[in-house]
Design a protein around this motif. Structure first.
Motif, mmCIF file in Angstrom:
data_model
loop_
_atom_site.group_PDB
_atom_site.id
_atom_site.type_symbol
_atom_site.label_atom_id
_atom_site.label_comp_id
_atom_site.label_asym_id
_atom_site.label_seq_id
_atom_site.Cartn_x
_atom_site.Cartn_y
_atom_site.Cartn_z
ATOM 1 N N UNK A 1 0.873 -1.185 0.000
ATOM 2 C CA UNK A 1 0.000 0.000 0.000
ATOM 3 C C UNK A 1 0.907 1.231 0.000
ATOM 4 N N UNK A 2 0.735 2.102 -1.011
ATOM 5 C CA UNK A 2 1.597 3.283 -1.108
ATOM 6 C C UNK A 2 0.829 4.579 -0.843
ATOM 7 N N UNK A 3 -0.468 4.495 -0.575
ATOM 8 C CA UNK A 3 -1.225 5.675 -0.163
ATOM 9 C C UNK A 3 -0.913 6.004 1.294
ATOM 10 N N UNK A 4 -1.327 7.198 1.708
ATOM 11 C CA UNK A 4 -1.138 7.563 3.113
ATOM 12 C C UNK A 4 -1.935 6.618 4.002
ATOM 13 N N UNK A 5 -1.276 6.158 5.053
ATOM 14 C CA UNK A 5 -1.898 5.241 6.005
ATOM 15 C C UNK A 5 -1.846 5.846 7.405
ATOM 16 N N UNK A 6 -2.594 5.247 8.308
ATOM 17 C CA UNK A 6 -2.647 5.744 9.677
ATOM 18 C C UNK A 6 -2.480 4.590 10.660
ATOM 19 N N UNK A 7 -1.686 4.845 11.682
ATOM 20 C CA UNK A 7 -1.557 3.920 12.805
ATOM 21 C C UNK A 7 -1.953 4.675 14.065
ATOM 22 N N UNK A 8 -2.856 4.111 14.834
ATOM 23 C CA UNK A 8 -3.247 4.687 16.118
ATOM 24 C C UNK A 8 -2.576 3.882 17.212
ATOM 25 N N UNK A 9 -1.749 4.545 17.988
ATOM 26 C CA UNK A 9 -0.956 3.841 19.002
ATOM 27 C C UNK A 9 -1.199 4.443 20.380
ATOM 28 N N UNK A 10 -1.395 3.584 21.356
ATOM 29 C CA UNK A 10 -1.542 3.993 22.750
ATOM 30 C C UNK A 10 -0.317 3.518 23.519
ATOM 31 N N UNK A 11 0.260 4.406 24.289
ATOM 32 C CA UNK A 11 1.500 4.059 24.984
ATOM 33 C C UNK A 11 1.545 4.704 26.367
ATOM 34 N N UNK B 1 2.071 8.595 32.366
ATOM 35 C CA UNK B 1 1.140 9.310 31.494
ATOM 36 C C UNK B 1 0.708 8.370 30.366
ATOM 37 N N UNK B 2 -0.590 8.308 30.101
ATOM 38 C CA UNK B 2 -1.105 7.540 28.975
ATOM 39 C C UNK B 2 -1.242 8.481 27.770
ATOM 40 N N UNK B 3 -0.604 8.093 26.684
ATOM 41 C CA UNK B 3 -0.592 8.943 25.490
ATOM 42 C C UNK B 3 -1.183 8.175 24.309
ATOM 43 N N UNK B 4 -2.073 8.835 23.592
ATOM 44 C CA UNK B 4 -2.646 8.244 22.383
ATOM 45 C C UNK B 4 -2.260 9.114 21.194
ATOM 46 N N UNK B 5 -1.567 8.511 20.238
ATOM 47 C CA UNK B 5 -1.061 9.267 19.095
ATOM 48 C C UNK B 5 -1.467 8.592 17.787
ATOM 49 N N UNK B 6 -1.682 9.417 16.786
ATOM 50 C CA UNK B 6 -2.013 8.941 15.444
ATOM 51 C C UNK B 6 -0.870 9.306 14.502
ATOM 52 N N UNK B 7 -0.371 8.315 13.763
ATOM 53 C CA UNK B 7 0.770 8.532 12.869
ATOM 54 C C UNK B 7 0.296 8.395 11.421
ATOM 55 N N UNK C 1 8.182 9.638 21.649
ATOM 56 C CA UNK C 1 7.197 10.112 22.636
ATOM 57 C C UNK C 1 7.781 10.082 24.044
ATOM 58 N N UNK C 2 8.487 9.025 24.386
ATOM 59 C CA UNK C 2 9.090 8.941 25.723
ATOM 60 C C UNK C 2 10.137 10.033 25.916
ATOM 61 N N UNK C 3 10.921 10.272 24.884
ATOM 62 C CA UNK C 3 11.956 11.297 24.975
ATOM 63 C C UNK C 3 11.351 12.683 25.150
ATOM 64 N N UNK C 4 10.301 12.994 24.388
ATOM 65 C CA UNK C 4 9.711 14.340 24.423
ATOM 66 C C UNK C 4 8.902 14.562 25.693
ATOM 67 N N UNK C 5 8.035 13.627 26.022
ATOM 68 C CA UNK C 5 7.168 13.796 27.194
ATOM 69 C C UNK C 5 7.993 13.893 28.472
ATOM 70 N N UNK C 6 9.134 13.214 28.491
ATOM 71 C CA UNK C 6 9.991 13.264 29.673
ATOM 72 C C UNK C 6 10.553 14.635 29.973
ATOM 73 N N UNK C 7 10.384 15.599 29.069
ATOM 74 C CA UNK C 7 10.882 16.955 29.296
ATOM 75 C C UNK C 7 9.843 17.854 29.957
ATOM 76 N N UNK C 8 8.607 17.390 30.085
ATOM 77 C CA UNK C 8 7.513 18.256 30.519
ATOM 78 C C UNK C 8 6.854 17.740 31.795
ATOM 79 N N UNK C 9 6.268 18.676 32.521
ATOM 80 C CA UNK C 9 5.502 18.337 33.721
ATOM 81 C C UNK C 9 4.075 17.956 33.323
#
Length: 271
Positions: A69-79, A89-95, A128-136
């Motif tokens: 599949x070469x069209x734009x695709x989406x992955x929804x990930x919860x971490x 922190x529970x984070x839900x991101x769409x890629x 996500x772990x690297x970025x979120x770890x910088x914030x309160x």
């Protein structure tokens, strides 16, 4: 039942073999897809030629085509990630992503069809772990959502830069804090809002009081100027004007019995 001619049996077998060969040789690439050709006797995955585009293709029956599949695709990930002070922190991101079309052969050869699980998901989780770890938690809950989203995209971009994956967007859909922390943050935000409203009321009241003082001062200054300008002569002239107007009225009866201390007539009645 008549026997088939001897030449008919080989012809039937040849036809069957031909049908099988054609079935193995015909490849249809659907819309939004591309094919990677694998040459069994010709060096394996073809990486120096463009991928097979949409449509019908004929290949050697001993070769294979892997469809992507070469069209734009989406992955929804919860971490689960940790904030700067160690809270979970529970984070839900769409890629949003798609494979790099011009490098599809290399992607298949080096990463394989499981490239999303092998490359993309580990990259987004690490970023996500690297970025979120910088914030309160307070920053994650309120003002820094857009900044965090952009930073996660940039960090993930670094991981997939040379992995034949085109990263289009990363969207942070939800940030879930521990309930106790969330309640504490909401209370703090309410208190800050109430404090701002109270300060606004104080400022408004102060301006209203200042306005009243200015108006009163203006009236006092006007009265003082007026009093200073009212001489005995001016008052006498004003009194004469008023007396004349009263005497000219059809509804008034004026009785003049003399003059007062100011030299003006004394009016006993006007009925």
């Amino acid at each position: 039942m008549e026997r088939l001619p001897k030449v008919a049996i080989p012809a039937i077998i040849a036809a069957i073999v031909l049908i099988i060969i054609l079935a193995k040789s015909a490849v249809t690439v659907s819309s939004g897809q591309a094919g990677v050709l694998y040459k069994t006797f010709g060096g394996g995955v073809v990486t120096d030629e463009p991928a097979l585009g949409e449509g019908f293709h004929i290949i050697a029956p001993w070769n294979n085509v892997f469809i992507y599949e070469v069209r734009q695709q989406e992955i929804l990930d919860k971490m689960s990630v940790l904030s700067s002070n160690g809270l979970d922190i529970k984070l839900e991101a769409s890629i949003w992503f798609q494979p790099a079309y011009e490098s599809l052969g290399k992607l298949h050869q080096e990463k394989g069809e499981m490239y999303k699980e092998r490359i993309l998901l580990p990259a987004i989780r690490s970023a996500a772990r690297s970025v979120v770890g910088r914030y309160t938690p307070e920053q994650l809950y309120s003002s820094k959502r857009d900044a965090i989203q952009q930073e996660i995209f940039e960090e993930t971009q670094k991981f997939v830069k040379d992995q034949y994956i085109q990263l289009n967007e990363v969207l942070v859909r939800d940030v879930t804090l521990p309930s106790t922390i969330k309640d504490a943050i909401e209370r703090k935000l309410r208190q800050e809002q109430e404090s701002l409203e109270y300060e606004f009321r104080l400022v408004t009241a102060s301006k209203e009081a200042e306005k009243v003082i200015i108006e009163a001062q203006g009236k006092a200054d006007a009265n003082r100027i007026l009093s200073a300008s009212l001489t005995d002569k001016i008052l006498q002239d004003k009194g004469i004007e008023a007396t004349v107007k009263l005497s000219e009225s059809t509804n008034s009866k004026v009785v003049v019995i003399g003059s007062g201390n100011s030299g003006l007539p004394i009016i006993l009645g006007n009925q």
